[in-house]
Design a protein around this motif. Structure first.
Motif, PDB file in Angstrom:
ATOM      1  N   UNK A   1       1.065  -1.247   0.101  1.00  0.00           N
ATOM      2  CA  UNK A   1       0.111  -0.018  -0.108  1.00  0.00           C
ATOM      3  C   UNK A   1       0.789   1.233  -0.131  1.00  0.00           C
ATOM      4  N   UNK A   2       0.646   1.968  -1.102  1.00  0.00           N
ATOM      5  CA  UNK A   2       1.874   3.229  -1.395  1.00  0.00           C
ATOM      6  C   UNK A   2       0.731   4.449  -1.408  1.00  0.00           C
ATOM      7  N   UNK A   3       0.207   5.284  -0.517  1.00  0.00           N
ATOM      8  CA  UNK A   3      -0.864   6.316  -0.822  1.00  0.00           C
ATOM      9  C   UNK A   3      -0.355   7.314  -1.817  1.00  0.00           C
ATOM     10  N   UNK A   4       1.099   7.451  -1.956  1.00  0.00           N
ATOM     11  CA  UNK A   4       1.685   8.334  -3.004  1.00  0.00           C
ATOM     12  C   UNK A   4       1.498   8.082  -4.605  1.00  0.00           C
ATOM     13  N   UNK A   5       0.663   6.714  -4.709  1.00  0.00           N
ATOM     14  CA  UNK A   5       0.405   6.582  -6.273  1.00  0.00           C
ATOM     15  C   UNK A   5      -0.989   6.310  -6.462  1.00  0.00           C
ATOM     16  N   UNK A   6      -1.735   6.489  -7.717  1.00  0.00           N
ATOM     17  CA  UNK A   6      -3.093   6.198  -7.988  1.00  0.00           C
ATOM     18  C   UNK A   6      -3.069   5.430  -9.322  1.00  0.00           C
ATOM     19  N   UNK A   7      -2.788   4.225  -9.253  1.00  0.00           N
ATOM     20  CA  UNK A   7      -2.486   3.404 -10.484  1.00  0.00           C
ATOM     21  C   UNK A   7      -3.996   2.989 -11.219  1.00  0.00           C
TER      22      UNK A   7
END
Length: 261
Positions: free
Chosen positions: A129-135
């Protein structure tokens, strides 16, 4: 006397099998707990409900019954200056292929019986979970012969003319076709050509798990979904897959600029 000896022999065989299963399960738990320490993460042998929000956002976990999480490694890691949540665990679930109910009537009663045909699947999965991206949402797995039939049914995958090996080897599906085409720049395609891993991603969530064994007869296709028996990662394999997941996250983040254009 001979029958009694046969019974003792049978009991001894059953006891040996049970002991072997218990030993293998305990040894795996101990080895994975050691991996968790090496990664500086927490270990939950029976899983933990705190990962439910991560799983609820991924379609992979929306299928199946009698789902079970075990040997959970949970923690956070810094990558490219971002704090990323990670969950690594053994996942076991059952897909019901067919249910049927039979009725039989006699003079005094009505009898009802139910039958099920089930397949059980198990694999080690890694969720990031990486909240800095929106794939943009996509799923990626090996392409099989029966996928050709799925194409005729309207479940056509995304191919790239410049990369026939990738297109032949993987089945890439998405409801955001244009965005996913932009996301899959040559660097990402070459990553998958080199590293054989299955993937599902959407928004800040990334799921990776190993390719199924090359030769397997246990598979099930339902619509555009194919459930294929995989295998648990050996403890020594967890760290390499963990590193691959972080590398994949970095590539996705880098390629998002092409999606936003």
């Amino acid at each position: 006397m001979q029958g009694f000896l046969f019974l003792l022999f049978f009991i001894a065989i059953v006891a040996a099998i049970v002991y072997g299963c218990i030993y293998v399960t305990k040894k795996r738990r101990q080895d994975l707990e050691l991996v968790a320490r090496q990664l500086k993460m927490d270990f939950y042998p029976k899983g933990d409900d705190s990962i439910a929000p991560m799983l609820s956002n991924l379609e992979f976990f929306m299928y199946g019954e009698r789902c079970r999480v075990s040997n959970l490694i949970r923690g956070q890691v810094k990558s490219n200056g971002q704090l990323i949540s990670v969950a690594i665990f053994d996942y076991r679930y059952t897909i019901c292929k067919r249910r049927s109910t039979e009725f039989s009537v006699d003079e005094n009663s009505v009898s009802i019986s139910s039958n099920e045909e089930n397949d059980t699947f198990c694999q080690t999965v890694l969720v990031f979970y990486d909240e800095s991206i929106d794939v943009p949402g996509f799923s990626l797995r090996p392409e099989h012969l029966w996928d050709k039939l799925a194409n005729f049914a309207g479940y056509e995958d995304i191919n790239f003319d410049r990369f026939p090996a990738f297109s032949k080897g993987y089945r890439l599906l998405s409801n955001q076709v244009d965005d996913v085409r932009n996301l899959f720049q040559p660097n990402l395609i070459k990553f998958y050509e080199t590293n054989k891993i299955c993937t599902e991603a959407i928004g800040p969530y990334l799921l990776v798990y190993p390719f199924p064994p090359k030769y397997t007869n246990s598979s099930l296709t339902m619509g555009d979904k194919t459930f294929t028996t995989s295998q648990y990662l050996q403890p020594k394999e967890v760290k390499p897959y963990f590193d691959l997941g972080l590398k994949l996250l970095s590539l996705l983040e880098k390629n998002m600029s092409a999606v936003r254009q």
